[in-house]
Design an enzyme around this catalytic site. Structure first.
Site, PDB file in Angstrom:
ATOM      1  N   ASP A  76       0.849  -1.178   0.000  1.00 20.03           N
ATOM      2  CA  ASP A  76       0.000   0.000   0.000  1.00 20.03           C
ATOM      3  C   ASP A  76       0.900   1.250   0.000  1.00 20.03           C
ATOM      4  OD1 ASP A  76      -3.104   0.647   0.451  1.00 20.03           O
ATOM      5  OD2 ASP A  76      -1.973   2.066   1.647  1.00 20.03           O
ATOM      6  N   TYR A 105      -3.166  11.164   1.058  1.00 18.26           N
ATOM      7  CA  TYR A 105      -3.721  11.038  -0.291  1.00 18.26           C
ATOM      8  C   TYR A 105      -3.701  12.384  -1.004  1.00 18.26           C
ATOM      9  CZ  TYR A 105      -5.337   6.275   0.561  1.00 18.26           C
ATOM     10  OH  TYR A 105      -5.387   4.927   0.805  1.00 18.26           O
ATOM     11  N   HIS A 117      -4.281  -7.840  -0.020  1.00 17.56           N
ATOM     12  CA  HIS A 117      -3.621  -6.546   0.107  1.00 17.56           C
ATOM     13  C   HIS A 117      -2.897  -6.421   1.440  1.00 17.56           C
ATOM     14  CE1 HIS A 117      -3.100  -2.304  -0.843  1.00 17.56           C
ATOM     15  NE2 HIS A 117      -3.602  -1.969   0.333  1.00 17.56           N
TER      16      HIS A 117
END
Length: 427
Positions: free
Chosen positions: A212, A348, A405
């Site tokens: 990630d 982000y 993930h």
């Protein structure tokens, strides 16, 4: 359930003041100079903060049930209500504290921020130092189960020569690390901070790993020509070719001439672009707006995270098939108690790019050896053909048979074996 707003606010303030008494927990309000000082860290959240959490859970106002029988509208009401009921009654955060406090934890100031990290040395004096970075909506909790297999491989089917010294930091704005007060804390800056941390710990040579956001940070470190960085391993590689990325962005049809694995990767990425990327869209553009919900509502935070745990674990859409309720809630509760719903989303906004795109992640600029592990439950399964073009110095590529993930969390033994194999030639 009615809540007395005055007494409720008083309890919140009291809890916040108590949090400031925890060594290393308080966030600095003045610009202190960096020093090489490394301070021990111990987690002990005030009971008032836990009481406040349970009261907020009890006061939840629920939406109506979804109008579909699947997960296309998000987390099902029945699932989140069951999890939250357990959270507000039987879940015990103190057990999570025991897990953390059983490990050597520290705080050190780097580039103006207090950085929390776990540091476990192997008994093998020739162990390879490794810094491992978590992602979102994960935390150091997603990495705890790989510490044993990495530091003590003989106890987990490995050889003494497979040993690692393990360093696991919390990213700025995540967990017990300090929240940035200004802009600029993106993957490049974090990568440089991690190099400072490893050198401060006395490691002149080391490797870096991540999934990630950890993959993005490891890639950034690989570009930075850091003295002593021997190589990187990523389990969410940036391999989408520029021409494929353009088609995905424009919503065009599947390009001709793709292999079966490339077609599967295109299909998975197309889903992310069209239906699965809403979570990132709001954080990339409005982290503060979504942050109010993640900060004020425990159920808002839990449902936002559970949606991704369901999607991204190798579980068929139900994270509780591979992670326990306590494991899921340890992570969510950490975000709640540290008030990092908004600050974690800001990463982000800082890195407003496509983390899978070769061009945007500049993988061809990486000068150190690169290892890639692909897991079947990952957001997309990177084809080897794309990985070879993306990473000029690819030394290892392997497709694991289990895990998603959060492979470190879901399948720690498999993941540890991947790292042993990936870095074998760099010892």
């Amino acid at each position: 359930m009615k809540t007395n707003t005055k007494s409720f606010a008083g309890k919140i303030i009291a809890g916040a003041l108590l949090l400031l008494t925890i060594p290393g927990f308080a966030q600095t309000t003045t610009a202190a100079k960096d020093t090489a000082q490394i301070r021990p860290f111990h987690v002990n959240v005030p009971e008032a903060a836990l009481t406040d959490l349970r009261q907020r859970i009890q006061a939840t106002r629920w939406p109506a049930k979804e109008t579909v029988i699947d997960r296309t509208q998000g987390v099902n009401l029945d699932q989140i209500q069951t999890l939250v009921k357990y959270w507000g009654t039987d879940y015990d955060w103190r057990k999570a504290e025991v897990k953390l406090n059983a490990l050597p934890q520290f705080i050190t100031k780097i580039d103006g921020l207090d950085i929390h990290f776990i540091h476990v040395r192997s008994k093998n004096p020739n162990a390879l130092p490794i810094i491992i970075t978590h992602g979102w909506p994960g935390s150091v909790f997603e990495l705890l189960k790989i510490i044993g297999p990495l530091t003590d491989p003989e106890a987990y089917g490995g050889k003494a020569s497979d040993a690692f010294d393990v360093v696991i930091p919390s990213m700025p704005g995540y967990g017990f690390s300090e929240q940035p007060k200004t802009t600029g804390w993106g993957p490049d800056r974090i990568g440089k901070a991690w190099d400072v941390l490893m050198k401060r710990l006395g490691y002149n040579h080391y490797v870096a790993q991540g999934g990630d956001w950890g993959s993005v940070i490891a890639d950034a470190m690989g570009r930075q020509k850091l003295t002593g960085l021997l190589g990187i391993h990523v389990n969410m590689p940036a391999t989408v070719p520029p021409n494929i990325a353009k088609v995905l962005q424009s919503g065009g049809p599947e390009p001709a001439g793709l292999t079966a694995k490339e077609k599967a990767a295109f299909k998975s990425m197309n889903y992310l672009y069209t239906k699965g990327g809403g979570y990132a869209g709001i954080m990339v553009t409005r982290p503060q707006t979504i942050g109010y919900s993640l900060t004020d509502s425990p159920v808002g935070l839990a449902s936002f995270f559970l949606d991704k745990f369901n999607d991204w674990t190798y579980s068929g859409g139900n994270a509780q098939k591979v992670l326990t309720k306590d494991e899921i809630l340890d992570d969510i509760t950490l975000y709640w108690l540290t008030n990092t719903g908004a600050s974690s989303a800001q990463l982000y906004w800082e890195n407003n790019t496509n983390n899978f795109n070769v061009v945007e992640q500049r993988t061809r600029e990486i000068t150190v050896p690169v290892a890639v592990s692909v897991f079947p439950g990952e957001i997309y399964q990177a084809p080897k053909t794309w990985a070879e073009k993306a990473y000029p110095h690819l030394i290892y590529f392997h497709e694991a048979n289990n895990g998603g993930h959060f492979a470190q969390w879901e399948q720690p033994q498999i993941f540890a074996e991947e790292l042993r194999a990936a870095f074998k030639t760099l010892r």
